[in-house]
Design a protein around this motif. Structure first.
Motif, PDB file in Angstrom:
ATOM      1  N   PHE A 113       5.907 -13.269  -4.336  1.00 57.04           N
ATOM      2  CA  PHE A 113       5.495 -11.887  -4.592  1.00 57.04           C
ATOM      3  C   PHE A 113       6.419 -11.215  -5.605  1.00 57.04           C
ATOM      4  N   ASN A 114       6.970 -12.033  -6.531  1.00 55.74           N
ATOM      5  CA  ASN A 114       7.851 -11.507  -7.579  1.00 55.74           C
ATOM      6  C   ASN A 114       9.001 -10.683  -7.009  1.00 55.74           C
ATOM      7  N   GLY A 115       9.547 -11.158  -5.888  1.00 55.05           N
ATOM      8  CA  GLY A 115      10.710 -10.499  -5.311  1.00 55.05           C
ATOM      9  C   GLY A 115      10.391  -9.366  -4.364  1.00 55.05           C
ATOM     10  N   CYS A 116       9.122  -9.127  -4.078  1.00 48.28           N
ATOM     11  CA  CYS A 116       8.750  -8.064  -3.140  1.00 48.28           C
ATOM     12  C   CYS A 116       8.618  -8.643  -1.733  1.00 48.28           C
ATOM     13  N   PRO A 117       8.867  -7.814  -0.708  1.00 51.76           N
ATOM     14  CA  PRO A 117       8.897  -8.340   0.662  1.00 51.76           C
ATOM     15  C   PRO A 117       7.527  -8.451   1.309  1.00 51.76           C
ATOM     16  N   ASP A 118       7.478  -9.300   2.311  1.00 47.53           N
ATOM     17  CA  ASP A 118       6.330  -9.411   3.215  1.00 47.53           C
ATOM     18  C   ASP A 118       6.930  -9.399   4.616  1.00 47.53           C
ATOM     19  N   THR A 119       7.194  -8.207   5.121  1.00 50.01           N
ATOM     20  CA  THR A 119       7.965  -8.030   6.352  1.00 50.01           C
ATOM     21  C   THR A 119       7.359  -8.766   7.532  1.00 50.01           C
ATOM     22  N   ASP A 120       6.031  -8.691   7.682  1.00 44.89           N
ATOM     23  CA  ASP A 120       5.406  -9.300   8.855  1.00 44.89           C
ATOM     24  C   ASP A 120       4.985 -10.742   8.641  1.00 44.89           C
ATOM     25  N   GLY A 121       5.229 -11.276   7.444  1.00 45.54           N
ATOM     26  CA  GLY A 121       4.975 -12.691   7.187  1.00 45.54           C
ATOM     27  C   GLY A 121       3.523 -13.113   7.237  1.00 45.54           C
ATOM     28  N   ASP A 122       2.612 -12.185   6.907  1.00 47.42           N
ATOM     29  CA  ASP A 122       1.191 -12.528   6.972  1.00 47.42           C
ATOM     30  C   ASP A 122       0.608 -12.932   5.619  1.00 47.42           C
TER      31      ASP A 122
END
Length: 458
Positions: A223-232
């Motif tokens: 994601f180009n360094g952006c987070p996916d907090t819930d891992g979905d």
């Protein structure tokens, strides 16, 4: 030296299976520290285009002057599009300088000449962003042998093998062509550890700020360094529920009960329901959710909390529409009983027996019983309206008789109201002597004409 060559080859084969980044815009600086070997074969007048230039290129034992300690250092700066510019310094000890011209099979031994070189190179990397990163370069420099120096033009080929984002192994060979006859053209080979640096990674997610769409928050490369907090698999900026794993269908939000209403909008998130009812079920399909439905298995209106309306008196008119829900009536009369001709007749038979003081409107006490019977009948028809009518005989003046009939009608009306009949159901009207029902010439006839009637209002 043969064992060293084999070791380097083995390292290349093993490290070739891993990925890393070459010197690039994120790590623009590279420093290489290592050792070098100087090879002056061929010597004499062989020159750049002689037939023997590469025929003993790997003859390490006979021709390489190797200083195994730290003997080379270079610094380079990435300038874009695969190109970088660097400066290198090196030193060595020379004890063999090619072959003797008169006998090419004999190595020309010398007496520990000193070797110093300063070179600048413009380098091009062919495979940026890979573990095995070959390059070629061209440049020039100045070389001193035993304190005698001359300028050179250099051609270089080499390979970087990156162990991770910042550290790698660099091997290269440079052909140095001298501009002066007293400095022989030669090769210089180097091998060393390279460190690339200068990249900024503010959030420490191994994605440099130049390529990081979220440079202040640790994220994922995908994601180009952006987070996916819930891992979905949906980055937080596009995830309507960034802290709860969901599906792409619902923009990253979960739908636990699978009813098509995401949990955050579902008032009944663990029980499948209807979208129209915010995800809650309605077993009887009456539009009232089961949780609010007092009769969840019987369809009924919301106004009756989901229950069907009763018909308490069984007259065919639902209680909600029945103006007399406890008394059986007719549909035509909104569930209330209708006053029949027989009832009307009975009512007036009672009314005619109401007694008044002579010439007055005060009701005699002995009329209480008959008035109680009248009240009972009126209560059986709670929505019916009645007119209390007063009548007199013809004795006396017409005006006096009119006033007396009005007064007696109102006296009966007030009595009924005081004893529980709603005032809005009653009206009073005096007719005086105008509506006789018998002859006024006989005492019996006049007695019949002096009467009160209670009639259904039309």
């Amino acid at each position: 030296m043969k064992n060293l060559s084999r070791l380097l080859l083995a390292m290349l084969l093993v490290l070739g299976y891993s990925n890393s980044d070459a010197q690039d815009k994120n790590n623009p600086w590279q420093i290489t520290i290592g050792a070098n070997a100087v090879d002056a074969y061929p010597s004499g007048d062989g020159g750049l285009f002689s037939e023997t230039i590469f025929d003993e290129f790997a003859n390490v034992d006979d021709h390489y002057n190797i200083l195994p300690s730290l003997s080379t250092i270079s610094v380079s700066k990435y300038v874009g599009n695969g190109f970088s510019f660097g400066v290198a310094g090196s030193l060595n000890k020379i004890d063999k300088w090619g072959d003797i011209s008169s006998n090419p099979d004999v190595t020309n031994s010398v007496d520990d000449w000193s070797y110093y070189g300063v070179d600048g190179t413009i380098k091009y990397n062919f495979l940026e962003g890979t573990t095995l990163d070959p390059f070629a370069g061209i440049g020039g420099g100045y070389t001193w042998i035993d304190e005698i120096g001359a300028g050179t033009v250099n051609g270089t080929i080499g390979l970087n093998v990156w162990f991770n984002n910042n550290i790698g192994l660099t091997i290269q060979s440079s052909y140095k062509h001298a501009f002066e006859d007293y400095l022989q053209t030669h090769f210089q080979h180097t091998a060393g550890i390279s460190i690339k640096f200068g990249g900024i990674d503010t959030d420490g997610d191994d994605i440099y700020d130049k390529d990081d769409a979220c440079p202040d928050v640790p994220g994922l490369e995908a994601f180009n360094g952006c987070p996916d907090t819930d891992g979905d698999g949906i980055e937080d900026s596009k995830d309507d529920c960034p802290n709860e794993a969901g599906s792409a269908e619902f923009n990253g939000c979960p739908d636990t009960d699978g009813d098509g209403v995401v949990d955050k909008d579902d008032k009944c998130p663990t029980v499948a329901g209807l979208k129209a009812l915010a995800g809650c079920p309605d077993a009887d399909g009456d539009g009232v959710t089961d949780a609010d439905d007092k009769c969840p298995n019987e369809a009924g209106p919301a106004a009756n909390q989901g229950c069907p309306y009763p018909d308490t008196d069984g007259d065919g008119v639902l209680d909600k529409d029945d103006k007399c829900p406890d008394v059986k009536g007719t549909v035509a009369n909104s569930g209330c009983p209708e006053v029949t001709a027989e009832v009307q007749k009975t009512l007036n038979e009672y009314a005619k027996t109401i007694l008044f003081d002579t010439g007055k409107s005060t009701i005699k006490s002995q009329s209480a019983a008959v008035l109680a019977d009248i009240i009972k009948i009126l209560n059986e028809y709670p929505t019916a309206k009645f007119t209390v009518e007063g009548h007199t005989d013809s004795i006396g003046s017409e005006s006096l008789n009119q006033r007396l009939s009005d007064s007696r009608a109102n006296s009966v009306k007030e009595y009924l109201i005081k004893n529980g009949i709603d005032a809005f159901r009653l009206s009073a009207l005096g007719y005086g002597e105008s509506k006789p029902i018998d002859s006024n010439k006989t005492s019996k006839g006049r007695a019949n004409n002096r009467r009160v009637e209670i009639n259904l209002a039309k």
